[in-house]
Design a protein around this motif. Structure first.
Motif, mmCIF file in Angstrom:
data_model
loop_
_atom_site.group_PDB
_atom_site.id
_atom_site.type_symbol
_atom_site.label_atom_id
_atom_site.label_comp_id
_atom_site.label_asym_id
_atom_site.label_seq_id
_atom_site.Cartn_x
_atom_site.Cartn_y
_atom_site.Cartn_z
ATOM 1 N N VAL A 3 37.437 24.232 38.125
ATOM 2 C CA VAL A 3 36.082 24.586 37.735
ATOM 3 C C VAL A 3 35.151 23.531 38.311
ATOM 4 O O VAL A 3 35.392 22.330 38.147
ATOM 5 C CB VAL A 3 35.911 24.631 36.201
ATOM 6 N N ASN A 47 36.017 31.739 43.320
ATOM 7 C CA ASN A 47 34.985 32.642 42.821
ATOM 8 C C ASN A 47 33.656 31.900 42.752
ATOM 9 O O ASN A 47 33.580 30.800 42.190
ATOM 10 C CB ASN A 47 35.327 33.165 41.422
ATOM 11 N N ILE A 59 30.066 31.918 41.096
ATOM 12 C CA ILE A 59 29.479 32.474 39.882
ATOM 13 C C ILE A 59 27.992 32.151 39.821
ATOM 14 O O ILE A 59 27.592 30.999 39.976
ATOM 15 C CB ILE A 59 30.187 31.910 38.632
ATOM 16 N N VAL A 86 30.583 36.813 38.660
ATOM 17 C CA VAL A 86 31.232 36.514 39.936
ATOM 18 C C VAL A 86 30.555 37.356 41.005
ATOM 19 O O VAL A 86 30.638 38.589 40.989
ATOM 20 C CB VAL A 86 32.740 36.833 39.883
ATOM 21 N N GLN A 138 36.515 30.587 32.782
ATOM 22 C CA GLN A 138 35.757 31.606 33.512
ATOM 23 C C GLN A 138 35.141 32.615 32.537
ATOM 24 O O GLN A 138 34.025 33.089 32.753
ATOM 25 C CB GLN A 138 36.666 32.293 34.531
ATOM 26 N N ARG A 165 31.032 33.062 31.924
ATOM 27 C CA ARG A 165 30.429 34.405 31.918
ATOM 28 C C ARG A 165 29.609 34.615 30.649
ATOM 29 O O ARG A 165 28.469 35.078 30.693
ATOM 30 C CB ARG A 165 31.530 35.457 32.003
ATOM 31 N N THR A 208 34.742 28.500 40.637
ATOM 32 C CA THR A 208 36.078 28.380 40.071
ATOM 33 C C THR A 208 37.106 28.836 41.105
ATOM 34 O O THR A 208 36.749 29.412 42.132
ATOM 35 C CB THR A 208 36.241 29.240 38.806
#
Length: 256
Positions: free
Chosen positions: A32, A82, A84, A89, A224, A228, A237
């Motif tokens: 992360v 990913n 974000i 994402v 994750q 979100r 991530t």
């Protein structure tokens, strides 16, 4: 190949798949990356939820590791990342060099892939490895301990285990506290809010045979879900299942 060779292969865009089953005997980690303004609160949040978010290394003022591997590049040595924005994402990429900012703080978090060799050595088949799939991961109703703006619910990974080997799986993984330890649920997915094992929220479904029981371990994909839920403006991530593979041995994290 050894982890350094494996990471080189990743950096050269020669590998972009889930990492379970590769470089057996070596540590694997979730990743992360957050702006520094969020980092201290996230670290405290992780400490309050260290079964799901066991932090193995924090990298500040740069992007190279020093604990899990000497000088590994976190910008291109993970198979997929990913990106974000506002909690969503927006894309998966093979390198985050264009997104890097020196303000980012990287967290490497324990992963259950680390204890999979021990499970295999104990005679427990890793179905996702055999079937060449990503491990099955599910959202749950297990509330995390909140800290500052961080809150949410745990994600778990699932592995089917033959009934006579369930106790063995529990004992074997309990020795790896830095990579989630023993299962958090055995055999009753509905008790943790999982309605349909055939529909994992992350990863792939694997076959579960009649003589097997599903076991659920806390999962490093948990952050994750949290990012979100709090709609964080920006974060990076790993893509679930696509882990950082370090030089440290899994035995280095075995607690006898």
């Amino acid at each position: 190949m050894n982890p350094k060779e494996f990471r080189k292969k990743i950096a050269n865009n020669e590998f972009d798949s889930p990492t379970s089953g590769y470089c057996e005997g070596h540590i694997q980690a979730n990743m992360v990356a957050l702006p520094s303004s969020y980092a201290k609160s996230f670290e405290e949040f992780a400490n309050k939820n260290n079964k799901a978010i066991p932090v193995l290394e924090i990298v500040k003022n740069g992007f190279k590791t020093s604990i899990l591997a000497d000088g590994a590049n976190l910008l291109n040595e993970i198979p997929q990342y990913n990106i974000i924005k506002d909690g969503k994402v927006i894309k998966s990429v093979k390198s985050i060099e264009e997104y890097y900012d020196e303000d980012l703080v990287f967290f490497l978090i324990g992963c259950s892939f680390t204890f999979e060799k021990a499970l295999s050595d104990a005679g427990i088949e890793l179905r996702h490895v055999v079937q060449k799939r990503n491990v099955s991961m599910y959202n749950t109703n297990i509330e995390l301990n909140p800290y500052d703006m961080f809150k949410g619910k745990m994600v778990v990974s699932m592995r089917p285990v033959r009934k006579e080997l369930v106790s063995t799986a529990c004992v074997v993984t309990s020795h790896y506290l830095a990579t989630h330890g023993g299962p958090i649920q055995v055999g009753y997915p509905e008790m943790i809010g999982i309605k349909d094992l055939q529909k994992p929220d992350y990863g792939d479904m694997v076959d579960i045979y009649e003589d097997e029981i599903p076991l659920f371990w806390p999962c490093g994909v948990t952050p994750q879900n949290v990012l979100r839920d709090i709609k964080i403006p920006f974060a990076i991530t790993h893509k679930p299942g696509h882990m950082f593979v370090g030089d440290k041995k899994d035995s280095d994290y075995y607690v006898g």
